[in-house]
Design a protein around this motif. Structure first.
Motif, PDB file in Angstrom:
ATOM      1  N   LEU A 186       0.820  -1.213   0.000  1.00  0.00           N
ATOM      2  CA  LEU A 186       0.000   0.000   0.000  1.00  0.00           C
ATOM      3  C   LEU A 186       0.853   1.261   0.000  1.00  0.00           C
ATOM      4  CD1 LEU A 186      -2.895  -0.775   2.520  1.00  0.00           C
ATOM      5  CD2 LEU A 186      -2.831  -1.087   0.055  1.00  0.00           C
ATOM      6  N   GLY A 187       1.923   1.272   0.797  1.00  0.00           N
ATOM      7  CA  GLY A 187       2.768   2.467   0.904  1.00  0.00           C
ATOM      8  C   GLY A 187       3.388   2.853  -0.423  1.00  0.00           C
ATOM      9  N   LYS A 188       3.831   1.842  -1.172  1.00  0.00           N
ATOM     10  CA  LYS A 188       4.404   2.089  -2.503  1.00  0.00           C
ATOM     11  C   LYS A 188       3.341   2.701  -3.415  1.00  0.00           C
ATOM     12  CE  LYS A 188       6.231  -0.401  -6.498  1.00  0.00           C
ATOM     13  NZ  LYS A 188       6.668  -1.708  -7.039  1.00  0.00           N
ATOM     14  N   ASN A 189       2.130   2.134  -3.389  1.00  0.00           N
ATOM     15  CA  ASN A 189       1.059   2.656  -4.236  1.00  0.00           C
ATOM     16  C   ASN A 189       0.703   4.094  -3.857  1.00  0.00           C
ATOM     17  OD1 ASN A 189      -2.081   2.880  -5.025  1.00  0.00           O
ATOM     18  ND2 ASN A 189      -1.057   1.427  -6.373  1.00  0.00           N
ATOM     19  N   MET A 190       0.656   4.353  -2.552  1.00  0.00           N
ATOM     20  CA  MET A 190       0.381   5.730  -2.087  1.00  0.00           C
ATOM     21  C   MET A 190       1.452   6.687  -2.601  1.00  0.00           C
ATOM     22  SD  MET A 190      -0.442   4.901   1.893  1.00  0.00           S
ATOM     23  CE  MET A 190      -1.622   3.607   2.304  1.00  0.00           C
ATOM     24  N   ALA A 191       2.719   6.280  -2.469  1.00  0.00           N
ATOM     25  CA  ALA A 191       3.836   7.141  -2.867  1.00  0.00           C
ATOM     26  C   ALA A 191       3.742   7.513  -4.344  1.00  0.00           C
ATOM     27  CB  ALA A 191       5.163   6.436  -2.576  1.00  0.00           C
ATOM     28  N   ILE A 192       3.439   6.529  -5.177  1.00  0.00           N
ATOM     29  CA  ILE A 192       3.374   6.768  -6.629  1.00  0.00           C
ATOM     30  C   ILE A 192       2.151   7.620  -6.982  1.00  0.00           C
ATOM     31  CG2 ILE A 192       3.025   5.605  -8.850  1.00  0.00           C
ATOM     32  CD1 ILE A 192       4.939   3.382  -7.565  1.00  0.00           C
ATOM     33  N   LYS A 193       1.022   7.324  -6.362  1.00  0.00           N
ATOM     34  CA  LYS A 193      -0.196   8.107  -6.640  1.00  0.00           C
ATOM     35  C   LYS A 193      -0.040   9.563  -6.167  1.00  0.00           C
ATOM     36  CE  LYS A 193      -2.969   4.987  -8.523  1.00  0.00           C
ATOM     37  NZ  LYS A 193      -3.932   4.178  -7.801  1.00  0.00           N
ATOM     38  N   ILE A 194       0.623   9.749  -5.037  1.00  0.00           N
ATOM     39  CA  ILE A 194       0.866  11.111  -4.533  1.00  0.00           C
ATOM     40  C   ILE A 194       1.807  11.858  -5.483  1.00  0.00           C
ATOM     41  CG2 ILE A 194       2.062  12.382  -2.680  1.00  0.00           C
ATOM     42  CD1 ILE A 194       0.724  10.389  -0.692  1.00  0.00           C
ATOM     43  N   LEU A 235     -18.911  -5.247  -3.447  1.00  0.00           N
ATOM     44  CA  LEU A 235     -18.437  -5.182  -4.832  1.00  0.00           C
ATOM     45  C   LEU A 235     -17.811  -6.489  -5.309  1.00  0.00           C
ATOM     46  CD1 LEU A 235     -17.080  -1.503  -5.054  1.00  0.00           C
ATOM     47  CD2 LEU A 235     -19.278  -2.406  -5.825  1.00  0.00           C
ATOM     48  N   GLY A 236     -17.827  -7.522  -4.451  1.00  0.00           N
ATOM     49  CA  GLY A 236     -17.587  -8.886  -4.903  1.00  0.00           C
ATOM     50  C   GLY A 236     -16.164  -9.301  -5.193  1.00  0.00           C
ATOM     51  N   ARG A 237     -15.191  -8.583  -4.656  1.00  0.00           N
ATOM     52  CA  ARG A 237     -13.804  -9.019  -4.836  1.00  0.00           C
ATOM     53  C   ARG A 237     -12.960  -8.515  -3.669  1.00  0.00           C
ATOM     54  NH1 ARG A 237     -10.524  -4.717  -6.171  1.00  0.00           N
ATOM     55  NH2 ARG A 237     -11.418  -2.997  -7.365  1.00  0.00           N
ATOM     56  N   VAL A 238     -11.746  -9.029  -3.605  1.00  0.00           N
ATOM     57  CA  VAL A 238     -10.773  -8.558  -2.616  1.00  0.00           C
ATOM     58  C   VAL A 238     -10.148  -7.256  -3.129  1.00  0.00           C
ATOM     59  CG1 VAL A 238      -8.450  -9.103  -1.763  1.00  0.00           C
ATOM     60  CG2 VAL A 238     -10.266 -10.785  -1.573  1.00  0.00           C
ATOM     61  N   GLY A 239      -9.757  -6.377  -2.211  1.00  0.00           N
ATOM     62  CA  GLY A 239      -9.121  -5.120  -2.609  1.00  0.00           C
ATOM     63  C   GLY A 239      -7.714  -5.326  -3.141  1.00  0.00           C
ATOM     64  N   GLU A 240      -7.263  -4.376  -3.954  1.00  0.00           N
ATOM     65  CA  GLU A 240      -5.881  -4.344  -4.456  1.00  0.00           C
ATOM     66  C   GLU A 240      -5.223  -3.068  -3.944  1.00  0.00           C
ATOM     67  OE1 GLU A 240      -4.528  -6.738  -6.209  1.00  0.00           O
ATOM     68  OE2 GLU A 240      -6.345  -7.899  -6.635  1.00  0.00           O
ATOM     69  N   ALA A 241      -3.894  -3.069  -3.894  1.00  0.00           N
ATOM     70  CA  ALA A 241      -3.169  -1.874  -3.455  1.00  0.00           C
ATOM     71  C   ALA A 241      -3.613  -0.647  -4.254  1.00  0.00           C
ATOM     72  CB  ALA A 241      -1.664  -2.093  -3.598  1.00  0.00           C
ATOM     73  N   ASP A 242      -3.891  -0.871  -5.539  1.00  0.00           N
ATOM     74  CA  ASP A 242      -4.263   0.215  -6.438  1.00  0.00           C
ATOM     75  C   ASP A 242      -5.613   0.855  -6.071  1.00  0.00           C
ATOM     76  OD1 ASP A 242      -3.071   1.598  -8.572  1.00  0.00           O
ATOM     77  OD2 ASP A 242      -4.559   0.785  -9.960  1.00  0.00           O
ATOM     78  N   ASP A 243      -6.392   0.171  -5.231  1.00  0.00           N
ATOM     79  CA  ASP A 243      -7.672   0.734  -4.796  1.00  0.00           C
ATOM     80  C   ASP A 243      -7.499   1.773  -3.685  1.00  0.00           C
ATOM     81  OD1 ASP A 243      -9.208  -0.967  -6.474  1.00  0.00           O
ATOM     82  OD2 ASP A 243      -9.036  -2.594  -5.014  1.00  0.00           O
ATOM     83  N   ILE A 244      -6.325   1.803  -3.070  1.00  0.00           N
ATOM     84  CA  ILE A 244      -6.132   2.588  -1.839  1.00  0.00           C
ATOM     85  C   ILE A 244      -5.312   3.861  -2.061  1.00  0.00           C
ATOM     86  CG2 ILE A 244      -5.320   2.515   0.551  1.00  0.00           C
ATOM     87  CD1 ILE A 244      -7.591   0.484  -0.072  1.00  0.00           C
ATOM     88  N   GLY A 245      -4.217   3.730  -2.815  1.00  0.00           N
ATOM     89  CA  GLY A 245      -3.264   4.840  -2.939  1.00  0.00           C
ATOM     90  C   GLY A 245      -3.882   6.137  -3.428  1.00  0.00           C
ATOM     91  N   GLY A 246      -4.814   6.023  -4.370  1.00  0.00           N
ATOM     92  CA  GLY A 246      -5.439   7.217  -4.938  1.00  0.00           C
ATOM     93  C   GLY A 246      -6.290   7.981  -3.935  1.00  0.00           C
ATOM     94  N   VAL A 247      -6.862   7.257  -2.968  1.00  0.00           N
ATOM     95  CA  VAL A 247      -7.681   7.917  -1.938  1.00  0.00           C
ATOM     96  C   VAL A 247      -6.778   8.739  -1.019  1.00  0.00           C
ATOM     97  CG1 VAL A 247      -9.313   7.554  -0.049  1.00  0.00           C
ATOM     98  CG2 VAL A 247      -9.394   6.068  -2.063  1.00  0.00           C
ATOM     99  N   ILE A 255     -12.294   7.328   6.526  1.00  0.00           N
ATOM    100  CA  ILE A 255     -12.757   6.934   5.195  1.00  0.00           C
ATOM    101  C   ILE A 255     -12.393   5.469   4.993  1.00  0.00           C
ATOM    102  CG2 ILE A 255     -12.548   7.376   2.715  1.00  0.00           C
ATOM    103  CD1 ILE A 255     -11.713  10.273   3.490  1.00  0.00           C
ATOM    104  N   GLU A 256     -13.396   4.616   5.023  1.00  0.00           N
ATOM    105  CA  GLU A 256     -13.122   3.195   4.797  1.00  0.00           C
ATOM    106  C   GLU A 256     -13.131   2.915   3.300  1.00  0.00           C
ATOM    107  OE1 GLU A 256     -15.073  -1.116   5.682  1.00  0.00           O
ATOM    108  OE2 GLU A 256     -14.748   0.176   7.421  1.00  0.00           O
ATOM    109  N   VAL A 257     -12.098   2.227   2.846  1.00  0.00           N
ATOM    110  CA  VAL A 257     -11.945   1.914   1.428  1.00  0.00           C
ATOM    111  C   VAL A 257     -11.896   0.391   1.323  1.00  0.00           C
ATOM    112  CG1 VAL A 257     -10.672   2.507  -0.674  1.00  0.00           C
ATOM    113  CG2 VAL A 257     -10.574   4.037   1.293  1.00  0.00           C
ATOM    114  N   SER A 258     -13.082  -0.207   1.339  1.00  0.00           N
ATOM    115  CA  SER A 258     -13.152  -1.663   1.458  1.00  0.00           C
ATOM    116  C   SER A 258     -14.095  -2.310   0.455  1.00  0.00           C
ATOM    117  CB  SER A 258     -13.606  -2.052   2.862  1.00  0.00           C
ATOM    118  OG  SER A 258     -14.974  -1.702   3.064  1.00  0.00           O
ATOM    119  N   GLY A 259     -14.621  -1.532  -0.495  1.00  0.00           N
ATOM    120  CA  GLY A 259     -15.563  -2.097  -1.462  1.00  0.00           C
ATOM    121  C   GLY A 259     -16.898  -2.492  -0.839  1.00  0.00           C
TER     122      GLY A 259
END
Length: 254
Positions: free
Chosen positions: A17-25, A217-229, A246-250
Motif C-alpha cells: 500500500l505504501g508504494k502505491n500511495m507514494a506513486i499516486k501522490i 463489490l464482490g472481490r478482494v481489494g488491491e493496493a491500487d484501490d487505496i493509494g489514490g484515496v 474513510i473506509e476503502v473496502s468495497g
C-alpha cells in the motif's frame, strides 16, 4: 523564482500500500520521501519510479517501532530537505508502516502485544509528535487504520484494538492542530491482496474467496484501490475533510 513543490513523507513506502500511495501522490505533482524498514533495493526502485514521473524522491531507513531512532531520523530528514528545498518542512505525513499479526485473544503474548503497539500506535503517536514542528501550517496528516476497527474477525484483537486507538488519536490531532489549519484523517482499507500479514489475503484462495463473498463489490481489494484515496486527501479538493474515517473496502461486512 521557482515555487517549492509540496512534500509528502510516507512511512513504509517500499512495497504494498505504501508504494502505491507514494506513486499516486507523486502523480499529483507532490515530491515524496519514503521510509523503509529493511529492503533498500525495493525502496530505491520506488524512488526511481517517482523520479521518472518528474518528482523529487528519497528513501530513508527507519524502524518506526523504535522511538529512540526518531530524533536521528528527523535530523537526517530535515538536513536532506534543507539542502534540496531550502526548508526543513514537509506538507503531508502519511503514517502507513505496519505489520500483520493474527492470533486468538486467549493466546496473545505480551511480546506480541508490545510489538504491535510499538509499530501501530506508539510509533505513530511519537513520530507524528516529532514531525509536528516540521509540518507546514495548512498541511495534512493521514493515518492508516483498518476495516478491523469497525468489524471484528477472530484473530485480530490486538491489531484491531491498535487501529481503534489510531482512529481516536486522529480526532484529537484534528482538534488540537486546527489552529494551525492542519487536517488529520484516517483511511481504513479493507482486506487487500498484498504481501501484508504473510500475503494470506492474496495467496490463500479460501481466505480470498471468503473476503470477496462478504464484500458488496464482490472481490478482494488491491493496493491500487487505496493509494489514490490517500493522494486525494493531499489535494486542495480535500481541504475541508477533517477528522474523518474513510473506509476503502468495497463495502466489506456491511
Amino acid at each position: 523564482m521557482s515555487t517549492r513543490n509540496k512534500i509528502a513523507l510516507i512511512t513504509g513506502g517500499s512495497r504494498g500500500l505504501g508504494k502505491n500511495m507514494a506513486i499516486k501522490i507523486a502523480k499529483k505533482g507532490i515530491d515524496v520521501v519514503i521510509t523503509y524498514h529493511s529492503n533498500k533495493a525495493e525502496a530505491d526502485k520506488v524512488v526511481a519510479e517517482i523520479q521518472a514521473l518528474g518528482q523529487k524522491a528519497a528513501a530513508f531507513q527507519l524502524d518506526t517501532s523504535n522511538i529512540k531512532l526518531f530524533d536521528g531520523f528527523i535530523k537526517e530528514l530535515t538536513a536532506y530537505l534543507n539542502k534540496e528545498t531550502g526548508s526543513p518542512n514537509i506538507d503531508f505525513l502519511v503514517n502507513n508502516a505496519g505489520t500483520g499479526f493474527y492470533g486468538p485473544f486467549a493466546e496473545a503474548t505480551e511480546e506480541q502485544f508490545d510489538a504491535a503497539m510499538n509499530i501501530h500506535f506508539k510509533g505513530v503517536f511519537f513520530l507524528t509528535q516529532k514531525a509536528l514542528p516540521y509540518i507546514n501550517n495548512g498541511g495534512r496528516i493521514i493515518n492508516i487504520s483498518s476495516g478491523l476497527a469497525r468489524f471484528s474477525l477472530p484473530g485480530s484483537s490486538v491489531y484491531g484494538s491498535m487501529k481503534s486507538a489510531i482512529e481516536t488519536l486522529t480526532r484529537y490531532l484534528a482538534k488540537e492542530l486546527g489552529p494551525r489549519k492542519i487536517a488529520a484523517n484516517v483511511v481504513a482499507p479493507g482486506a487487500i491482496a498484498t504481501d501484508f500479514g504473510g500475503g494470506r489475503i492474496r495467496d490463500d484462495k479460501e481466505t480470498n474467496q471468503r473476503v470477496a463473498s462478504v464484500t458488496a463489490l464482490g472481490r478482494v481489494g488491491e493496493a491500487d484501490d487505496i493509494g489514490g484515496v490517500v493522494a486525494f486527501l493531499c489535494t486542495e479538493d480535500a481541504r475541508w475533510i477533517n477528522a474523518q474515517r474513510i473506509e476503502v473496502s468495497g463495502g466489506m461486512m456491511l
